[in-house]
Design an enzyme around this catalytic site. Structure first.
Site, mmCIF file in Angstrom:
data_model
loop_
_atom_site.group_PDB
_atom_site.id
_atom_site.type_symbol
_atom_site.label_atom_id
_atom_site.label_comp_id
_atom_site.label_asym_id
_atom_site.label_seq_id
_atom_site.Cartn_x
_atom_site.Cartn_y
_atom_site.Cartn_z
ATOM 1 N N VAL A 279 45.566 65.257 -30.344
ATOM 2 C CA VAL A 279 44.475 65.605 -31.264
ATOM 3 C C VAL A 279 45.053 66.048 -32.607
ATOM 4 O O VAL A 279 44.582 65.663 -33.681
ATOM 5 C CB VAL A 279 43.582 66.719 -30.670
ATOM 6 C CG1 VAL A 279 42.594 67.237 -31.715
ATOM 7 C CG2 VAL A 279 42.835 66.201 -29.464
ATOM 8 N N ALA A 280 46.111 66.869 -32.545
ATOM 9 C CA ALA A 280 46.677 67.404 -33.786
ATOM 10 C C ALA A 280 47.430 66.342 -34.575
ATOM 11 O O ALA A 280 47.458 66.370 -35.802
ATOM 12 C CB ALA A 280 47.609 68.565 -33.455
ATOM 13 N N ILE A 282 47.136 62.815 -34.318
ATOM 14 C CA ILE A 282 46.454 61.582 -34.733
ATOM 15 C C ILE A 282 45.659 61.887 -36.010
ATOM 16 O O ILE A 282 44.829 62.787 -36.025
ATOM 17 C CB ILE A 282 45.533 61.040 -33.625
ATOM 18 C CG1 ILE A 282 46.401 60.562 -32.457
ATOM 19 C CG2 ILE A 282 44.673 59.901 -34.137
ATOM 20 C CD1 ILE A 282 45.627 60.170 -31.231
ATOM 21 N N GLU A 284 42.979 61.489 -37.601
ATOM 22 C CA GLU A 284 41.623 60.932 -37.535
ATOM 23 C C GLU A 284 40.870 61.168 -38.852
ATOM 24 O O GLU A 284 39.882 60.514 -39.139
ATOM 25 C CB GLU A 284 40.855 61.488 -36.320
ATOM 26 C CG GLU A 284 40.395 62.929 -36.397
ATOM 27 C CD GLU A 284 41.542 63.928 -36.125
ATOM 28 O OE1 GLU A 284 41.324 65.108 -36.340
ATOM 29 O OE2 GLU A 284 42.656 63.536 -35.742
ATOM 30 N N ASP A 326 32.971 42.884 -74.202
ATOM 31 C CA ASP A 326 32.104 42.416 -75.284
ATOM 32 C C ASP A 326 32.516 43.136 -76.556
ATOM 33 O O ASP A 326 33.119 44.204 -76.491
ATOM 34 C CB ASP A 326 30.652 42.819 -75.006
ATOM 35 C CG ASP A 326 30.008 41.927 -73.975
ATOM 36 O OD1 ASP A 326 30.476 40.795 -73.826
ATOM 37 O OD2 ASP A 326 29.043 42.373 -73.344
ATOM 38 N N ASN A 705 45.841 72.089 -36.774
ATOM 39 C CA ASN A 705 44.997 70.947 -37.136
ATOM 40 C C ASN A 705 43.792 71.410 -37.949
ATOM 41 O O ASN A 705 43.462 70.843 -38.995
ATOM 42 C CB ASN A 705 44.529 70.262 -35.840
ATOM 43 C CG ASN A 705 43.984 68.886 -36.090
ATOM 44 O OD1 ASN A 705 44.522 68.170 -36.936
ATOM 45 N ND2 ASN A 705 42.934 68.496 -35.391
ATOM 46 N N ASP A 709 44.151 70.130 -41.781
ATOM 47 C CA ASP A 709 43.607 68.772 -41.915
ATOM 48 C C ASP A 709 42.465 68.691 -42.915
ATOM 49 O O ASP A 709 42.135 67.616 -43.382
ATOM 50 C CB ASP A 709 43.131 68.262 -40.546
ATOM 51 C CG ASP A 709 44.109 67.268 -39.973
ATOM 52 O OD1 ASP A 709 45.249 67.258 -40.469
ATOM 53 O OD2 ASP A 709 43.749 66.511 -39.052
HETATM 54 P P1 ATP Z 1 28.807 40.475 -77.816
HETATM 55 O O1 ATP Z 1 29.926 40.756 -78.727
HETATM 56 O O2 ATP Z 1 28.363 41.666 -77.088
HETATM 57 O O3 ATP Z 1 28.940 39.220 -77.021
HETATM 58 P P2 ATP Z 1 27.068 39.478 -79.853
HETATM 59 O O4 ATP Z 1 25.921 40.288 -80.310
HETATM 60 O O5 ATP Z 1 28.143 39.230 -80.802
HETATM 61 O O6 ATP Z 1 27.500 40.249 -78.602
HETATM 62 P P3 ATP Z 1 25.122 37.600 -79.110
HETATM 63 O O7 ATP Z 1 24.140 38.686 -79.045
HETATM 64 O O8 ATP Z 1 25.193 36.604 -78.018
HETATM 65 O O9 ATP Z 1 26.577 38.122 -79.269
HETATM 66 O O10 ATP Z 1 24.914 36.868 -80.481
HETATM 67 C C1 ATP Z 1 25.549 35.672 -80.781
HETATM 68 C C2 ATP Z 1 25.168 35.214 -82.155
HETATM 69 O O11 ATP Z 1 23.764 34.991 -82.201
HETATM 70 C C3 ATP Z 1 25.440 36.241 -83.244
HETATM 71 O O12 ATP Z 1 26.711 36.077 -83.778
HETATM 72 C C4 ATP Z 1 24.366 35.947 -84.262
HETATM 73 O O13 ATP Z 1 24.795 34.907 -85.105
HETATM 74 C C5 ATP Z 1 23.232 35.423 -83.429
HETATM 75 N N1 ATP Z 1 22.251 36.481 -83.158
HETATM 76 C C6 ATP Z 1 22.468 37.690 -82.637
HETATM 77 N N2 ATP Z 1 21.335 38.386 -82.519
HETATM 78 C C7 ATP Z 1 20.362 37.588 -82.970
HETATM 79 C C8 ATP Z 1 18.942 37.719 -83.087
HETATM 80 N N3 ATP Z 1 18.304 38.811 -82.715
HETATM 81 N N4 ATP Z 1 18.267 36.672 -83.611
HETATM 82 C C9 ATP Z 1 18.887 35.554 -83.978
HETATM 83 N N5 ATP Z 1 20.197 35.370 -83.896
HETATM 84 C C10 ATP Z 1 20.941 36.362 -83.403
#
Ligand code: ATP
Length: 887
Positions: A279-280, A282, A284, A326, A705, A709
């Site tokens: 017991v001590a 293992i 667990e 992003d 234990n 433990d």
């Molecule tokens: P991320 O870097 O997070 O991917 P982002 O904002 O750069 O985001 P999207 O939002 O997909 O990427 O936008 C892509 C392109 O679409 C932008 O570079 C811009 O030219 C155009 N865009 C962004 N927002 C709008 C909008 N509300 N209306 C029209 N065109 C837009």
């Protein structure tokens, strides 16, 4: 009774006695009280009593209880009582640990529960989806999860993926018209939406008709799987290891039992001792320690803006070697401000626009018409790109609400990041004008004419070159450039993608989105930690590269690649360039999957951020899918294993640091448990092999234990996060936790404690008293293991870690030492725990022998720290020298 799909919108609303302005809060609360929360039934949680009883299910514990009871019958009542008490205490501790872990998992789950947008009291608000009630007016937008069943009241090109219900993987178009039939299959109820579906496109207003178990999903769902997560990979491998180890230990116990019998020791005593040893010894507690340390870790991560949805993500975070992030909002602030506009072939500063000029006026008006956002008294609602346009209008007294009232939107094709365009249709001065805004490179090829002060003229090659040059100039300053164009239509008709051609170019609007202040440091931390940071963005390559350079992602020799270029690359070509590509621009969500897979094929563990509805597959494909808490869609949050509540890249890096630390803490706790157990086994083996009397009583082993433990092991798991871990390379995900070095540490430290335990034992034995020898061995081992807790706090010496940095380890240590001394010194306890009273010299001696192993281990660590520090200094000096020489 008519089903909802066969009722008109008015009939449906009447049925719930509600209008498009929604329920009042009071009415909604009343309904909630009567129909209950909008959740599916879950399997009942285990009661605390059943968790407690489960602690006794272990075969070894049952044998031990049986042996103790038999022993009581043969007269040894006291020790039976103590054994039962210690086992019960152990069970209580086990129960508390289980309940604590469950509670922290539940609170984490609550943090990541989805929200829904509803209209209540005439106002659009966001509420937890579990409080949605029948009669609520639900607003659905691309990226939302449908949280209840409902009848569509207003439809704007809504497309919904219902695969979780119908198995159909393609999104289906919805409408709001009546379906004049009695029975219609679920998949054909096009004017209804169903809980668990995903909105992939468009938007709609929906009347909630059913919630919770009354939804179509509720009807088919048998009891939901228990909310508790399945074991993490580490737990599975530790469970397997524990099983193997248990076999080995039971083997040793059988030998010890046989030898005791052979030497004529009473059967019951031999059995009890052997089982107590098992017991001590293992471990667990291994798997539950992992859960607890992970749960504690995830709670502190939640305070630092990272919500972990799946426990195994924490383990994974420690192995991450690529972070794909992003740009907008994650690396940058997502606070856009218009800097310059280009109209009538002139580049104009945003503060110097002549609003009386008809071209400028038309451009700014278009920019607030083809726009879903508003800004009032500092309250900005909507996409920051669009808010920037609204704010630009305000500078020239252009009120977006008034403007939209003057030229109402007749039709629209919403923005989506694949198409990178948005179009709206308005009646302006008796003409039907479709305004489109979006990415210049997408729009420019569709332009056939241009509007300037000279009127509308043909779009020439020179115009194109000129605009592209302006775009390049603006983008290279890190500005986001939006292009605007319009087209006159003959009638007020439904817009289709085929209409987005044959444009008249209007102008460009460029805006700045500065990097977050903390991005630069976080990127440099990544690089220090041998993690490759990669920017993946929908934005233009030049804009993205400028920002990436500024924060250090794009370095000399690195490449920036566009989605189109990526399409042309073969897998082999991508593989050969992969390591050098730091920026992917103008990508669509499908590209993200390809990038993740390419890195994964190289054996790397990839973290990937995503916010849009189409990002879900990439988030699932990534080892750690990270959704954005503020700007992310519910769909992306659902697919992710982690959510950033501040959308910040620096939080990802902090989470990786935490992930590495949590893993190190788990490893240290395990080291503490296993090395301590090793010392006990070695002591017992030693005495068995050399035919010496047993070094411990059964109750001693159980007490050790109990004391070591739980608390000290958890205290080690609570060691604070250290930035130091960023100096190491990411852990190899395939590497077993039991590396050679780790096993050597466990064995050598266990041996050291075992040796001093045996020295103590021999000193006791030399007095001729077996009882004294056992007491000295027991107290030395127990205290030595408590001291050992400090050795297991980290790789470095306690001085480098900060002697008082982990208050829990002190609490565990002090309370342990007090308890051992209580047992040693209080006469009533001495009898119960088979203690022979010690003289003050002997008492000092056991404390000293218990301390020496820690003194030795710490001395080794101090020397090692010193050597490592020196080596690092030398390395840094060499690096500096070579940079100076190169310079
Ligand atoms: P991320 O870097 O997070 O991917 P982002 O904002 O750069 O985001 P999207 O939002 O997909 O990427 O936008 C892509 C392109 O679409 C932008 O570079 C811009 O030219 C155009 N865009 C962004 N927002 C709008 C909008 N509300 N209306 C029209 N065109 C837009």
């Amino acid at each position: 009774m008519k089903k909802y799909f066969s009722k008109t919108v008015e009939e449906s609303l009447k049925n719930f006695d509600v209008t498009l302005k929604g329920l009042t809060s009071e009415k909604a609360n009343e309904i909630l009280d009567s129909v209950g929360e909008n959740t599916l039934n879950e399997k009942k949680k285990k009661s605390i009593l059943s968790v407690f009883l489960e602690q006794f299910k272990d075969l070894l514990v049952i044998i031990l209880i049986a042996a103790a009871i038999i022993s009581a019958m043969t007269g040894n009542i006291e020790s039976t009582f103590v054994i039962l008490a210690v086992i019960t205490m152990n069970a209580i501790l086990g129960t508390v640990q289980y309940v604590k872990a469950e509670q922290s998992l539940a609170s984490l789950k609550a943090l990541s529960a989805p929200n829904a947008k509803v209209i209540r009291n005439g106002v659009k608000i966001e509420i937890p989806s579990k409080t949605v009630v029948p009669g609520d007016i639900l607003i659905l937008e691309a990226g939302d999860l449908v949280v209840a069943d409902g009848r569509i009241l207003e439809n704007f090109s809504l497309k919904v993926n219902e695969s979780s219900l119908t198995g159909e993987s393609e999104s289906v178009d919805k409408f709001s018209d009546v379906i004049d039939k009695d029975e219609v299959a679920l998949g054909d109820q096009k004017n209804m939406v169903f809980s668990s579906s995903l909105v992939t496109y468009g938007r709609a207003t929906v009347l909630v008709t059913n919630t919770g178990m009354n939804t179509e999903l509720g009807k088919i769902a048998t009891l939901m799987e228990e909310t508790q997560e399945k074991s993490t990979p580490l737990q599975i491998s530790l469970d397997e290891f524990s099983k193997k180890l248990a076999f080995g230990i039971i083997g040793i116990c059988v030998i010890v039992f046989g030898l005791s019998m052979y030497r004529g020791i009473d059967l019951l005593d031999s059995l009890m001792f052997a089982v107590a040893l098992a017991v001590a010894a293992i471990p667990e507690a291994l798997s539950s320690i992992v859960t607890i340390v992970l749960a504690i870790g995830t709670q502190s991560m939640a305070k630092e803006n990272a919500i972990i949805k799946k426990l195994k993500a924490v383990e994974g975070l420690g192995c991450v070697s690529v972070i794909c992030s992003d740009k907008t909002g994650t690396l940058t602030q997502n606070k856009m401000t218009v800097k310059k506009i280009f109209v009538d072939n002139k580049l104009i500063d945003s503060t110097k626009i002549d609003f009386k000029n008809s071209d400028s006026n038309f451009l700014l008006t278009s920019s607030v018409l083809c726009n879903d956002s508003t800004s009032k008294d500092g309250a900005e609602i909507g996409d920051p790109t669009e808010v920037a346009l609204v704010n630009l209008g305000h500078k020239y007294s252009l009120n977006e609400i008034e403007c939209r009232n003057n030229y109402p939107r007749l039709k629209e094709i919403p923005f989506d990041s694949d198409r990178k365009l948005m179009s709206t249709l308005h009646e302006i001065n008796g003409k039907y004008i479709m305004v489109t805004k979006g990415a210049l490179d997408v729009l420019l090829d569709r332009v056939t004419s241009i509007k300037t002060s000279a009127g509308v003229t043909n779009f020439t090659n020179n115009d194109k070159i000129n605009i592209n040059n302006v775009n390049r100039e603006l983008s290279s300053q890190g500005l986001r450039v939006l292009a605007f164009a319009y087209r006159e239509l003959n009638e007020n008709k439904e817009l289709t993608l085929d209409d987005e051609y044959d444009y008249t170019f209007l102008g460009l609007i460029s805006m700045i989105d500065p990097p977050r202040e903390e991005s630069k440091a976080a990127v440099s931390d990544c690089i220090k930690a041998s993690i490759k940071p990669i920017m993946i963005t929908g934005d233009h390559k030049i804009t993205a590269s400028a920002i990436a350079k500024e924060i250090g992602i794009l370095q000399d020799g690195d490449l920036a690649v566009e989605g189109l270029e990526l399409d042309k690359m073969s897998d082999d070509e991508l593989n050969s360039k992969l390591k050098h590509i730091s920026v992917y621009a103008r990508v669509s969500p499908e590209h993200k999957i390809r990038i993740v897979k390419a890195w994964q094929n190289k054996g790397k563990i990839v973290a990937m951020t995503g916010d849009g509805v189409n990002d879900a597959p990439a988030l699932k494909q990534a080892d750690i899918g990270i959704a954005m808490g503020i700007t992310g869609t519910e769909v992306s949050k659902d697919a992710a294993s982690m959510i950033l509540t501040d959308d910040n890249f620096a939080t990802i890096v902090k989470s990786v640091t935490n992930g590495r630390n949590i893993y190190a803490n788990i490893k240290n706790s395990i080291k503490f448990l296993l090395s301590g157990n090793t010392s006990g086994i070695l002591a017992v083996l030693y005495s068995s092999i050399f035919a010496l009397p047993v070094p411990f009583a059964a109750v001693h082993l159980l007490f050790i234990n109990l004391l070591t433990d739980s608390l000290p092991a958890i205290a080690i798991g609570m060691e604070k996060s250290k930035k130091d871990v960023l100096k190491d390379k990411p852990r190899d995900a395939k590497e077993s936790i039991l590396t050679k070095d780790f096993i050597i540490d466990i064995f050598s430290q266990g041996l050291l404690i075992g040796i001093f335990t045996m020295i103590s034992y021999h000193i006791g034995l030399a007095t001729g008293s077996h009882g004294l020898a056992m007491t000295m061995a027991f107290s030395t081992l127990c205290l030595a293991r408590l001291f050992h807790g400090f050795n297991c706090r980290g790789k470095k010496s306690i001085f480098a870690l900060g002697v008082f940095n982990n208050k829990f380890s002190w609490i565990a240590f002090i309370s342990g030492v007090v308890l051992v001394n209580a047992v040693l010194l209080i006469p009533a306890l001495q009898g119960l725990f088979e203690i022979t009273p010690l003289t003050s010299n002997e008492l000092m001696l056991v404390h000293l022998f218990a301390f020496i192993p820690t003194l030795i281990i710490q001395t080794v660590k101090v020397v090692r720290d010193f050597i490592e520090e020196n080596n690092e200094k030398n390395r840094n000096r060499d690096a500096n020298d070579s940079t100076m020489r190169a310079a």
